[in-house]
Motif scaffolding. Structure first.
Motif, mmCIF file in Angstrom:
data_model
loop_
_atom_site.group_PDB
_atom_site.id
_atom_site.type_symbol
_atom_site.label_atom_id
_atom_site.label_comp_id
_atom_site.label_asym_id
_atom_site.label_seq_id
_atom_site.Cartn_x
_atom_site.Cartn_y
_atom_site.Cartn_z
ATOM 1 N N ASP A 34 -27.553 -2.604 -11.629
ATOM 2 C CA ASP A 34 -27.991 -3.990 -11.458
ATOM 3 C C ASP A 34 -27.447 -4.747 -12.671
ATOM 4 O OD1 ASP A 34 -29.434 -6.395 -11.683
ATOM 5 O OD2 ASP A 34 -31.150 -5.564 -10.597
ATOM 6 N N ALA A 37 -27.246 -7.914 -13.415
ATOM 7 C CA ALA A 37 -28.034 -9.033 -13.941
ATOM 8 C C ALA A 37 -29.136 -8.523 -14.867
ATOM 9 C CB ALA A 37 -28.628 -9.842 -12.787
ATOM 10 N N ARG A 38 -29.851 -7.479 -14.437
ATOM 11 C CA ARG A 38 -30.926 -6.926 -15.266
ATOM 12 C C ARG A 38 -30.404 -5.934 -16.294
ATOM 13 N NH1 ARG A 38 -33.968 -4.262 -10.981
ATOM 14 N NH2 ARG A 38 -35.385 -3.466 -12.551
ATOM 15 N N GLY A 39 -29.210 -5.437 -16.098
ATOM 16 C CA GLY A 39 -28.633 -4.485 -17.044
ATOM 17 C C GLY A 39 -29.275 -3.118 -16.974
ATOM 18 N N VAL A 40 -29.691 -2.700 -15.770
ATOM 19 C CA VAL A 40 -30.328 -1.388 -15.627
ATOM 20 C C VAL A 40 -29.726 -0.627 -14.447
ATOM 21 C CG1 VAL A 40 -32.541 -2.063 -16.637
ATOM 22 C CG2 VAL A 40 -32.170 -2.381 -14.178
ATOM 23 N N VAL A 49 -30.500 1.625 -11.260
ATOM 24 C CA VAL A 49 -31.611 1.790 -10.318
ATOM 25 C C VAL A 49 -31.316 3.026 -9.467
ATOM 26 C CG1 VAL A 49 -32.914 0.706 -8.455
ATOM 27 C CG2 VAL A 49 -31.893 -0.717 -10.253
ATOM 28 N N ARG A 58 -20.475 -7.283 -17.348
ATOM 29 C CA ARG A 58 -20.875 -8.599 -16.807
ATOM 30 C C ARG A 58 -19.706 -9.582 -16.811
ATOM 31 N NH1 ARG A 58 -26.651 -9.126 -19.978
ATOM 32 N NH2 ARG A 58 -27.985 -8.315 -18.314
ATOM 33 N N GLN A 66 -22.414 -9.108 -7.826
ATOM 34 C CA GLN A 66 -23.659 -8.356 -7.982
ATOM 35 C C GLN A 66 -23.898 -7.553 -6.706
ATOM 36 O OE1 GLN A 66 -27.249 -10.393 -9.554
ATOM 37 N NE2 GLN A 66 -26.071 -12.261 -9.342
ATOM 38 N N LYS A 91 -26.456 -7.397 -4.241
ATOM 39 C CA LYS A 91 -27.574 -8.270 -3.923
ATOM 40 C C LYS A 91 -27.495 -8.669 -2.448
ATOM 41 C CE LYS A 91 -29.157 -12.598 -5.804
ATOM 42 N NZ LYS A 91 -28.794 -13.687 -6.716
#
Ligand SMILES: [Zn+2]
Length: 428
Positions: free
Chosen positions: A39, A41-44, A46, A369, A386, A388
């Motif tokens: 992810d 945007a969140r930098g994680v 999943v 990013r 992304q 999404k």
């Protein structure tokens, strides 16, 4: 637009056509499974990753009740990510294979075929969207259309047509007698604000979807200076205004301080290279909100001894300065997007730029990013960047965690563009 019943009928007979026409909407649904996804945007990361794809787009990400789909594709051990973007390439250029006389020895057809092969290499390296910043005779526009029509595999290409600059400047081809390649706005050579306007209009008429101008001298051209400003502020402004009137972005090749400042003040959207950035220039760029697209890997990839002596001297002049300029851009918190000048070094090695950037102090997450989230803003493609719901299914997969080792991006194992698979690891 196809109507729904026709689309379904089309899909039923199109199983074989899909390979040749990846851009076509399909009614087929797909479940894509991997160990995890990034992810951005969140930098994680999943875990796990279950992505539902329909008609070129992502329709669900890790749904609590996964729907039944026509097909399932499993990528065990892999990490899914959004497809990468390179904001600065030259598909029709291959410096390693000789380039000095391309303008007088290669037809538009030659350039388009060379560029198509390079477009495939770029896609297979995980780059699903690129900007092509300058090619002769609209060969780049031809490649972009052929890819869009499914005639040849490649990334989404935002093409510039001829890069525009002054007579004898970085965008001009020099070294020939006056009867060869006479300069004209049509070929991107302009010497007044009106001629810059005309040059930009002409590129757009024949398919440019981004405007490229040369604000300063550069390494790979014959001027004595490596970075002196070339067009006047009025000329740069005429080009920027015309691009913006058409709703297009404008990118400026700019190496030295005065040219970087003039380009930013003229309102360009991105400053390319910025190899001799100064604190004063960085401040102007920040104030005007322009993006910076540094190109750093090529400094190590190109052997200066392989260039003609005058160019070699200029290459050495900017080598270390470019790295210091990048560090300055980081400190000044400028908006940085990923670009490489592919063509100056071999196509397909684009991802090697990530490691160089992290070695100079950019975090792996910010580097990723810059090639996804931030690139989608500069390239004006909000439909990607992304993983999404609602975005295009432009996805890649790598082994491991790119945030701990950015070099794994140099070995992309899976490539999907608009829901169509172009590269896949061999089945065990
Ligand atoms: Zn370039």
């Amino acid at each position: 637009m196809l109507t729904k019943p026709r689309l379904l009928a089309h899909a039923a007979t199109a199983a074989l056509l899909v390979l040749a026409t990846p851009a076509l909407a399909r009614a087929e649904t797909l479940t894509l499974k991997a160990d995890r996804y990034l992810d951005v945007a969140r930098g994680v990361l999943v875990s796990p990753a279950v992505i539902i794809i329909k008609d070129r787009a992502i329709t669900a990400v890790n749904p609590s009740q996964p729907p039944t789909t026509d097909r399932t594709l499993e990528l065990p051990g892999l990490t899914l990510m959004p497809g990468l973007m390179d904001a600065h390439t030259h598909l029709t250029l291959d410096v390693a294979r000789g380039w000095r006389h391309d303008a007088v020895t290669k037809t538009a057809g030659d350039l388009a075929l060379i560029g198509a092969a390079n477009a495939e290499k770029t896609l297979m390296a995980g780059f699903t969207t690129i900007r092509d910043l300058g090619a002769a005779d609209f060969a780049d526009v031809a490649i972009a259309r052929a890819v869009e029509d499914g005639l040849t595999p490649g990334p989404h290409i935002i093409a510039a047509g001829h890069a525009t600059g002054i007579t004898g400047g970085h965008c001009d081809i020099t070294g020939y007698v006056p009867s060869v390649l006479p300069p004209s706005p049509e070929r991107g050579i302009a010497d007044s604000p009106d001629e810059f306007t005309k040059a930009v209009r002409y590129q757009i008429k024949y398919g440019a979807r981004v405007v490229k101008i040369c604000a300063t001298a550069g390494v790979m051209s014959d001027e004595a200076s490596v970075g002196a400003q070339q067009p006047s502020l009025a000329e740069l402004k005429a080009a920027a205004d015309e691009a913006h009137r058409h709703g297009l972005k404008i990118a400026a090749h700019a190496v030295g301080e005065a040219g970087v400042i003039a380009a930013a003040e003229a309102g360009v959207d991105s400053i390319e290279h910025a190899s001799l950035l100064t604190p004063a220039a960085a401040e102007v760029v920040r104030r005007h909100g322009a993006y910076l697209v540094p190109t750093l890997y090529l400094l190590d990839a190109v052997d200066p001894a392989s260039l003609p002596p005058a160019l070699m001297k200029k290459g050495l002049q900017i080598r270390e300065a470019s790295k210091e300029s990048f560090k300055l851009a980081l400190r000044a918190k400028l908006k940085i997007v990923f670009g490489t000048d592919a063509g100056v070094y071999p196509h397909g090695d684009n991802a090697k730029e990530f490691y160089v950037r992290t070695q100079l102090g950019q975090s792996a997450l910010e580097a990723v990013r810059s090639s996804t989230l931030y690139a989608s803003a500069l390239l004006d493609v909000p439909d990607r960047g992304q993983i999404k719901v609602g975005l295009l299914a432009d996805l890649i997969a790598v082994e491991g965690d790119p945030l701990t080792d950015v070099r794994i991006l140099e070995n992309v194992r899976f490539v999907m563009k608009e829901g169509h698979v172009y590269k896949q690891p061999p089945r065990p």
